[in-house]
Design an enzyme around this catalytic site. Structure first.
Site, PDB file in Angstrom:
ATOM      1  N   GLU A  95       0.832  -1.205   0.000  1.00 24.84           N
ATOM      2  CA  GLU A  95       0.000   0.000   0.000  1.00 24.84           C
ATOM      3  C   GLU A  95       0.862   1.248   0.000  1.00 24.84           C
ATOM      4  O   GLU A  95       1.829   1.348   0.750  1.00 24.84           O
ATOM      5  CB  GLU A  95      -0.904  -0.034   1.241  1.00 24.84           C
ATOM      6  CG  GLU A  95      -2.286   0.498   0.990  1.00 24.84           C
ATOM      7  CD  GLU A  95      -3.065  -0.377   0.008  1.00 24.84           C
ATOM      8  OE1 GLU A  95      -3.118  -0.005  -1.181  1.00 24.84           O
ATOM      9  OE2 GLU A  95      -3.621  -1.400   0.430  1.00 24.84           O
TER      10      GLU A  95
ATOM     11  N   ASP B  57       2.989   2.064  -4.945  1.00 22.26           N
ATOM     12  CA  ASP B  57       3.005   2.137  -6.421  1.00 22.26           C
ATOM     13  C   ASP B  57       3.651   3.416  -6.944  1.00 22.26           C
ATOM     14  O   ASP B  57       4.476   3.376  -7.856  1.00 22.26           O
ATOM     15  CB  ASP B  57       1.619   1.876  -7.054  1.00 22.26           C
ATOM     16  CG  ASP B  57       0.518   2.832  -6.660  1.00 22.26           C
ATOM     17  OD1 ASP B  57       0.735   3.670  -5.759  1.00 22.26           O
ATOM     18  OD2 ASP B  57      -0.581   2.734  -7.264  1.00 22.26           O
TER      19      ASP B  57
ATOM     20  N   GLY C 207     -16.374   4.726  -3.551  1.00 23.81           N
ATOM     21  CA  GLY C 207     -15.528   5.350  -2.531  1.00 23.81           C
ATOM     22  C   GLY C 207     -15.099   4.402  -1.418  1.00 23.81           C
ATOM     23  O   GLY C 207     -14.732   4.840  -0.330  1.00 23.81           O
TER      24      GLY C 207
ATOM     25  N   SER D  52     -11.547   0.538  -5.900  1.00 28.17           N
ATOM     26  CA  SER D  52     -11.311   0.986  -7.277  1.00 28.17           C
ATOM     27  C   SER D  52     -12.567   1.113  -8.127  1.00 28.17           C
ATOM     28  O   SER D  52     -12.601   0.700  -9.280  1.00 28.17           O
ATOM     29  CB  SER D  52     -10.309   0.073  -7.991  1.00 28.17           C
ATOM     30  OG  SER D  52      -9.050   0.265  -7.445  1.00 28.17           O
TER      31      SER D  52
ATOM     32  N   ASP E 167      -4.369   0.453  -9.651  1.00 36.99           N
ATOM     33  CA  ASP E 167      -5.794   0.156  -9.827  1.00 36.99           C
ATOM     34  C   ASP E 167      -6.142  -0.112 -11.294  1.00 36.99           C
ATOM     35  O   ASP E 167      -6.856  -1.063 -11.615  1.00 36.99           O
ATOM     36  CB  ASP E 167      -6.641   1.316  -9.286  1.00 36.99           C
ATOM     37  CG  ASP E 167      -6.266   1.681  -7.859  1.00 36.99           C
ATOM     38  OD1 ASP E 167      -5.546   0.895  -7.211  1.00 36.99           O
ATOM     39  OD2 ASP E 167      -6.686   2.762  -7.401  1.00 36.99           O
TER      40      ASP E 167
ATOM     41  N   TYR F 258      -3.495  12.234   0.437  1.00 30.23           N
ATOM     42  CA  TYR F 258      -2.812  11.400  -0.561  1.00 30.23           C
ATOM     43  C   TYR F 258      -1.692  12.217  -1.226  1.00 30.23           C
ATOM     44  O   TYR F 258      -0.548  11.755  -1.318  1.00 30.23           O
ATOM     45  CB  TYR F 258      -3.832  10.910  -1.605  1.00 30.23           C
ATOM     46  CG  TYR F 258      -3.285   9.865  -2.554  1.00 30.23           C
ATOM     47  CD1 TYR F 258      -3.323   8.514  -2.224  1.00 30.23           C
ATOM     48  CD2 TYR F 258      -2.737  10.221  -3.789  1.00 30.23           C
ATOM     49  CE1 TYR F 258      -2.818   7.551  -3.090  1.00 30.23           C
ATOM     50  CE2 TYR F 258      -2.239   9.273  -4.664  1.00 30.23           C
ATOM     51  CZ  TYR F 258      -2.285   7.935  -4.315  1.00 30.23           C
ATOM     52  OH  TYR F 258      -1.794   6.981  -5.171  1.00 30.23           O
TER      53      TYR F 258
HETATM   54  C1  GLA Z   1      -5.197   4.570  -4.283  1.00 27.04           C
HETATM   55  C2  GLA Z   1      -4.456   4.853  -5.585  1.00 27.04           C
HETATM   56  C3  GLA Z   1      -3.441   3.758  -5.888  1.00 27.04           C
HETATM   57  C4  GLA Z   1      -2.542   3.485  -4.694  1.00 27.04           C
HETATM   58  C5  GLA Z   1      -3.368   3.299  -3.420  1.00 27.04           C
HETATM   59  C6  GLA Z   1      -2.527   3.169  -2.197  1.00 27.04           C
HETATM   60  O1  GLA Z   1      -5.984   3.423  -4.443  1.00 27.04           O
HETATM   61  O2  GLA Z   1      -5.358   4.962  -6.645  1.00 27.04           O
HETATM   62  O3  GLA Z   1      -2.700   4.103  -7.021  1.00 27.04           O
HETATM   63  O4  GLA Z   1      -1.597   4.504  -4.537  1.00 27.04           O
HETATM   64  O5  GLA Z   1      -4.272   4.385  -3.234  1.00 27.04           O
HETATM   65  O6  GLA Z   1      -1.784   2.006  -2.241  1.00 27.04           O
END
Ligand code: GLA
Length: 401
Positions: free
Chosen positions: A39, A42, A127, A131, A177, A227
């Protein structure tokens, strides 16, 4: 909705199309995903280990003679119309931006000669960190290609959808995702190297083991801003490490020794930056180890790594929340649960657990009993299976009403 119901709704929304162009009708699907481990790695060039789930976005449509696109969303119960002959404007209801971005990405690749009328329906909770956005983008891109009898390499498709998310709704997501929604494989998790985009599929089809998702049903508003902040903190950590180790371009390239070296006595890197980087570096290692354990069917060790991942996300990366922590704690107390952790961006959404098949009911019952007591809220818990990535759905003309 099942396909048959989606078709019927399509003809209710677009009654003028009833019976028209039967043979040209298309249907596509793109799954949501659950990330088993890896997590916030990426965008640091690290590893992730997601799988596609049996919840998906479905789009049915009919090509048009012009370049107009009409899309009805069953979730928003709203229809938007836009033209794809020139750059698509970033306006309209927020949900529509995911679709507009995807169509624009296809248009820029010369794939849009005609528009289409379509209906979009989804069983991916919105949400919830599963994804819903990526599945919408990937399904829309596939719908656009299907309407135009076009195709696109899957990696390019996933990158195009990531571009769409960055550029239209403006979410600076990584590549996980879109990659798993576009390239998932039934019965497998995917170990994706986000630096070179190479993939290894790891079997996940043992009937004695189940993947369970539990949704906190909360989504804290700070998620979006935090984020971006985390991404910036990772970049700050890289900049600090580079002073001593110039070869480090991403946290993926760094080791704990390099990080400790860069921190020096403590005045060269603040504690928060240090902890953010420590999460990423340790999480990348956990993810690679997890994939090896999964390959060996060593679910106990897989589970331990998931618990460690959660602790690291909670304490070092600080993207968990009370509700997620409570769900993980409840899971920990259930016999037959190998491990659990928050999944996705954090600040709400879901946990994922790996459990003995016989423990699914026990886990669900424990969550149903404990979670409301401790939070005043209800969680939604379900078992899922590693599912196929996005594709066309077989459309039987007899289904067309
Ligand atoms: C969201 C983003 C992903 C990833 C996750 C955390 O889902 O869309 O690309 O960064 O958060 O792992």
């Amino acid at each position: 909705m099942v396909l048959r119901a989606i078709e019927q709704r399509f003809h209710e929304v677009f009654p003028e199309l009833k019976g028209a162009g039967k043979e040209r009708v298309f249907a596509v699907r793109a799954p949501g995903r659950v990330n088993l481990i890896g997590e916030h790695t990426d965008y640091n060039g690290g590893f992730v280990c997601p799988m596609a789930i049996d919840r998906e976005m479905t789009i049915v449509g009919v090509p048009r003679g012009d370049t107009k696109i009409r899309m009805h969303s069953t979730l928003a119960n709203q229809t938007v119309a836009f033209d794809a002959s020139a750059e698509i404007a970033k306006d309209g209801p927020p949900w529509s931006l995911y679709a507009k971005g995807s169509v624009e990405a296809m248009r820029r690749r010369g794939k849009v000669k005609c528009g289409f009328d379509c209906l979009a329906d989804s069983s991916v909770p919105l949400g919830g960190g599963l994804s819903s956005s990526a599945s919408f983008e990937v399904a829309t891109a596939l719908a656009t290609l299907a309407a135009n009898d076009e195709s696109l390499d899957r990696v390019e498709l996933a990158l195009a959808c990531q571009w769409a998310e960055h550029t239209y709704p403006g979410v600076p997501c990584g590549i996980m995702d879109q990659f798993i929604s576009a390239m998932g494989k039934k019965g497998y998790a995917m170990l994706l190297d986000c630096r070179d985009q190479s993939r290894r599929y790891v079997p996940l089809d043992d009937p004695n083991v189940k993947i369970v998702i539990s949704n906190t049903n909360v989504h804290h508003e700070l998620a979006a801003g935090e984020y971006g902040k985390r991404r910036a903190q990772c970049e700050a950590a890289v900049a600090a490490i580079q002073k001593k180790h110039a070869q480090v371009a991403l946290l993926r390239d760094a080791t704990m020794e390099m990080l400790d070296d860069a921190r020096g006595g403590g005045d060269e890197m603040d504690d928060v930056t240090y902890r953010r980087a420590r999460h990423v570096i340790t999480e990348i290692a956990r993810t690679v180890d997890f994939a090896a354990d999964l390959e060996n069917r060593d679910y106990k060790r897989c589970g331990e790594r998931m618990y460690s991942s959660h602790t690291s996300l909670r304490d070092d990366y600080e993207v968990s929340c009370t509700e997620l922590d409570i769900l993980v704690e409840i899971a920990r107390g259930v016999q037959g649960v190998y491990g659990a952790r928050m999944t996705g961006g954090g600040f709400g959404g879901c946990i994922v657990a790996i459990v003995e098949a016989t423990a699914v009911e026990k886990l669900t019952a424990a969550i149903d009993a404990e979670y409301p007591k401790r939070t005043g809220k209800k969680a939604t818990t379900f078992a899922t299976v590693a599912s196929a990535g996005a594709g066309k759905l077989e459309w039987r003309p007899s289904h067309v009403v």
